[in-house]
Scaffold this motif. Sequence first.
Motif, PDB file in Angstrom:
ATOM      1  N   SER A  80      30.378  30.616  45.190  1.00 45.94           N
ATOM      2  CA  SER A  80      30.785  29.363  44.536  1.00 45.94           C
ATOM      3  C   SER A  80      30.908  29.567  43.013  1.00 45.94           C
ATOM      4  CB  SER A  80      29.832  28.219  44.877  1.00 45.94           C
ATOM      5  OG  SER A  80      28.650  28.340  44.141  1.00 45.94           O
ATOM      6  N   LEU A  81      30.073  30.453  42.458  1.00 46.09           N
ATOM      7  CA  LEU A  81      30.189  30.725  41.018  1.00 46.09           C
ATOM      8  C   LEU A  81      31.488  31.469  40.693  1.00 46.09           C
ATOM      9  CD1 LEU A  81      26.482  31.629  40.166  1.00 46.09           C
ATOM     10  CD2 LEU A  81      27.741  29.602  39.403  1.00 46.09           C
ATOM     11  N   LEU A  82      31.907  32.341  41.608  1.00 42.95           N
ATOM     12  CA  LEU A  82      33.185  33.045  41.381  1.00 42.95           C
ATOM     13  C   LEU A  82      34.357  32.069  41.451  1.00 42.95           C
ATOM     14  CD1 LEU A  82      32.823  36.500  43.181  1.00 42.95           C
ATOM     15  CD2 LEU A  82      32.626  35.940  40.744  1.00 42.95           C
ATOM     16  N   GLU A  83      34.260  31.097  42.352  1.00 45.77           N
ATOM     17  CA  GLU A  83      35.339  30.089  42.445  1.00 45.77           C
ATOM     18  C   GLU A  83      35.397  29.263  41.160  1.00 45.77           C
ATOM     19  OE1 GLU A  83      35.337  29.764  47.309  1.00 45.77           O
ATOM     20  OE2 GLU A  83      34.390  28.156  46.176  1.00 45.77           O
ATOM     21  N   TRP A  84      34.230  29.023  40.598  1.00 49.08           N
ATOM     22  CA  TRP A  84      34.156  28.299  39.311  1.00 49.08           C
ATOM     23  C   TRP A  84      34.741  29.161  38.181  1.00 49.08           C
ATOM     24  CZ3 TRP A  84      30.150  29.246  35.330  1.00 49.08           C
ATOM     25  CH2 TRP A  84      30.152  28.288  34.314  1.00 49.08           C
ATOM     26  N   LEU A  85      34.366  30.438  38.160  1.00 48.09           N
ATOM     27  CA  LEU A  85      34.889  31.349  37.130  1.00 48.09           C
ATOM     28  C   LEU A  85      36.417  31.410  37.186  1.00 48.09           C
ATOM     29  CD1 LEU A  85      34.334  33.495  34.881  1.00 48.09           C
ATOM     30  CD2 LEU A  85      34.352  35.215  36.701  1.00 48.09           C
ATOM     31  N   ALA A  86      36.944  31.382  38.415  1.00 44.54           N
ATOM     32  CA  ALA A  86      38.404  31.493  38.591  1.00 44.54           C
ATOM     33  C   ALA A  86      39.148  30.368  37.876  1.00 44.54           C
ATOM     34  CB  ALA A  86      38.741  31.502  40.082  1.00 44.54           C
ATOM     35  N   THR A  87      38.476  29.227  37.664  1.00 43.25           N
ATOM     36  CA  THR A  87      39.127  28.104  36.973  1.00 43.25           C
ATOM     37  C   THR A  87      39.078  28.277  35.451  1.00 43.25           C
ATOM     38  OG1 THR A  87      37.111  26.752  36.797  1.00 43.25           O
ATOM     39  CG2 THR A  87      38.410  26.500  38.826  1.00 43.25           C
ATOM     40  N   LYS A  88      38.327  29.292  34.972  1.00 44.68           N
ATOM     41  CA  LYS A  88      38.122  29.425  33.530  1.00 44.68           C
ATOM     42  C   LYS A  88      38.616  30.742  32.932  1.00 44.68           C
ATOM     43  CE  LYS A  88      33.847  27.958  32.291  1.00 44.68           C
ATOM     44  NZ  LYS A  88      33.862  26.552  31.916  1.00 44.68           N
ATOM     45  N   THR A  89      38.618  31.818  33.728  1.00 45.03           N
ATOM     46  CA  THR A  89      38.840  33.152  33.152  1.00 45.03           C
ATOM     47  C   THR A  89      40.306  33.406  32.783  1.00 45.03           C
ATOM     48  OG1 THR A  89      38.504  35.520  33.541  1.00 45.03           O
ATOM     49  CG2 THR A  89      39.214  34.230  35.431  1.00 45.03           C
ATOM     50  N   LYS A  90      40.489  34.351  31.849  1.00 45.02           N
ATOM     51  CA  LYS A  90      41.858  34.788  31.517  1.00 45.02           C
ATOM     52  C   LYS A  90      42.233  36.025  32.337  1.00 45.02           C
ATOM     53  CE  LYS A  90      42.248  33.020  26.836  1.00 45.02           C
ATOM     54  NZ  LYS A  90      41.160  33.069  25.847  1.00 45.02           N
ATOM     55  N   SER A  91      41.243  36.662  32.980  1.00 46.51           N
ATOM     56  CA  SER A  91      41.527  37.855  33.778  1.00 46.51           C
ATOM     57  C   SER A  91      42.273  37.451  35.049  1.00 46.51           C
ATOM     58  CB  SER A  91      40.220  38.551  34.191  1.00 46.51           C
ATOM     59  OG  SER A  91      39.420  38.842  33.073  1.00 46.51           O
ATOM     60  N   GLU A  92      43.128  38.364  35.536  1.00 47.28           N
ATOM     61  CA  GLU A  92      43.798  38.118  36.819  1.00 47.28           C
ATOM     62  C   GLU A  92      42.870  38.584  37.938  1.00 47.28           C
ATOM     63  OE1 GLU A  92      48.146  38.877  38.391  1.00 47.28           O
ATOM     64  OE2 GLU A  92      47.798  39.861  36.454  1.00 47.28           O
ATOM     65  N   LEU A  93      42.644  37.743  38.926  1.00 46.15           N
ATOM     66  CA  LEU A  93      41.612  38.034  39.938  1.00 46.15           C
ATOM     67  C   LEU A  93      42.216  38.359  41.300  1.00 46.15           C
ATOM     68  CD1 LEU A  93      39.266  35.018  39.034  1.00 46.15           C
ATOM     69  CD2 LEU A  93      39.073  37.380  38.225  1.00 46.15           C
ATOM     70  N   ASP A  99      41.155  44.744  28.521  1.00 45.59           N
ATOM     71  CA  ASP A  99      42.573  44.947  28.855  1.00 45.59           C
ATOM     72  C   ASP A  99      42.801  45.970  29.977  1.00 45.59           C
ATOM     73  OD1 ASP A  99      44.852  43.670  28.231  1.00 45.59           O
ATOM     74  OD2 ASP A  99      45.535  45.096  26.728  1.00 45.59           O
ATOM     75  N   LYS A 100      41.750  46.293  30.718  1.00 42.73           N
ATOM     76  CA  LYS A 100      41.850  47.329  31.763  1.00 42.73           C
ATOM     77  C   LYS A 100      41.809  46.704  33.166  1.00 42.73           C
ATOM     78  CE  LYS A 100      41.536  50.783  28.851  1.00 42.73           C
ATOM     79  NZ  LYS A 100      40.286  50.924  28.151  1.00 42.73           N
ATOM     80  N   SER A 130      34.993  39.733  33.122  1.00 45.12           N
ATOM     81  CA  SER A 130      35.768  38.641  32.520  1.00 45.12           C
ATOM     82  C   SER A 130      35.366  38.459  31.056  1.00 45.12           C
ATOM     83  CB  SER A 130      35.526  37.350  33.317  1.00 45.12           C
ATOM     84  OG  SER A 130      35.947  36.225  32.597  1.00 45.12           O
ATOM     85  N   HIS A 131      34.059  38.498  30.799  1.00 43.27           N
ATOM     86  CA  HIS A 131      33.565  38.341  29.416  1.00 43.27           C
ATOM     87  C   HIS A 131      34.171  39.387  28.479  1.00 43.27           C
ATOM     88  CE1 HIS A 131      30.675  37.674  26.114  1.00 43.27           C
ATOM     89  NE2 HIS A 131      30.703  38.996  26.005  1.00 43.27           N
ATOM     90  N   TYR A 132      34.264  40.636  28.967  1.00 43.10           N
ATOM     91  CA  TYR A 132      34.782  41.715  28.120  1.00 43.10           C
ATOM     92  C   TYR A 132      36.308  41.811  28.171  1.00 43.10           C
ATOM     93  CZ  TYR A 132      30.100  43.321  26.955  1.00 43.10           C
ATOM     94  OH  TYR A 132      28.820  43.393  26.452  1.00 43.10           O
ATOM     95  N   GLY A 133      36.939  40.821  28.774  1.00 41.92           N
ATOM     96  CA  GLY A 133      38.407  40.724  28.697  1.00 41.92           C
ATOM     97  C   GLY A 133      39.176  41.681  29.585  1.00 41.92           C
ATOM     98  N   ALA A 134      38.657  41.934  30.802  1.00 40.12           N
ATOM     99  CA  ALA A 134      39.415  42.778  31.742  1.00 40.12           C
ATOM    100  C   ALA A 134      40.776  42.136  32.000  1.00 40.12           C
ATOM    101  CB  ALA A 134      38.649  42.913  33.057  1.00 40.12           C
ATOM    102  N   LYS A 135      41.797  42.976  32.149  1.00 35.33           N
ATOM    103  CA  LYS A 135      43.134  42.436  32.445  1.00 35.33           C
ATOM    104  C   LYS A 135      43.181  41.985  33.905  1.00 35.33           C
ATOM    105  CE  LYS A 135      47.947  43.770  31.936  1.00 35.33           C
ATOM    106  NZ  LYS A 135      48.839  44.909  31.817  1.00 35.33           N
TER     107      LYS A 135
END
Length: 243
Positions: A207-220, A50-51, A166-171
């Motif tokens: 390319s992995l970050l672009e993939w993560l962006a489609t899945k994560t709940k964190s704001e990037l 949440d940080k 992202s795994h640890y739920g960063a805001k």
Amino acid sequence: MMISGWKIKYSDILKEFNYNENKDKKSAILLNSILKKSSVDKKIHSLVHDKTVFVIGSGPSLSFAIPKIKKLKGIKIAADSSLKPLLENGIVPEIVVTDLDGDKDSFKKISKKAIFVVHAHGDNIEKLNMIKEFKNCIGTTQTKPFNKIQNFGGFTDGDRGVFLASHYGAKKIILFGMDFGNRIGKFSNTKKSERKIKLMKLKKGKSLLEWLATKTKSELFTTSMQIKGFKKIAYKDLDIIIT
Ligand SMILES: Nc1ncnc2c1ncn2[C@@H]1O[C@H](COP(=O)(O)OP(=O)(O)OP(=O)(O)O)[C@@H](O)[C@H]1O
Ligand SMILES: Nc1nc2c(c(=O)[nH]1)N=C(CO)CN2
Ligand SMILES: [Mg+2]
């Protein structure tokens, strides 16, 4: 638990970079045997969940980013060779993500303070003993996680830092010095003979970050070069999003 879809991403990496999966596994087994049981996992959770978290890489924009980072409040994750210029400028990251090819003296300086997230792979087996000096350390692999070894996803130290946050739920996750592109930053310890492979690694990381962006709940967000799925933000506007 691994991020869903990682198995296919790893299988692509093995083919593209001609890595040996058994060597990656052997390295992870050795790291597991050296690591002590610890509560570092909980410590990372309380730092990140949440940080607002900064992930700092060694791209060309790092020099411009350093004076800005100094003035900002946030949890700092340094990717390997970015640690040296950060420490030289009085910035002490809470977390260092590394496959142990960064600056050893810098590691030593914060070996009792920072949390080290050490990645074992087939080409750093001989470096793993170095972790004995780290007070707070967890281990990662790109193969299947087991026992003390985790897999949050990601490939280069910088993008693995983003997968970790992202795994640890960063805001919010904000990138600095994470330019990728065709220019290797001056703080990166890349030998001339390794430049071609390094650029391939950077392309994969992006390319992995672009993939993560489609899945994560964190704001990037990124202050560096544009990455699909990340909001590009100017240094002068950072105060608005860091609350
Ligand atoms: N243009 C760039 N040049 C160098 N590093 C970059 C660039 N863009 C992003 N980075 C990030 O900065 C991180 C730290 O850079 P460094 O040179 O230490 O990498 P590295 O330790 O060689 O990385 P790895 O071991 O993951 O290949 C990289 O892992 C990468 O994610
Ligand atoms: N087997 C192997 N795996 C890796 C390597 C590497 O050189 N060899 N480098 C990485 C990031 O630099 C990540 N993973
Ligand atoms: Mg490295």
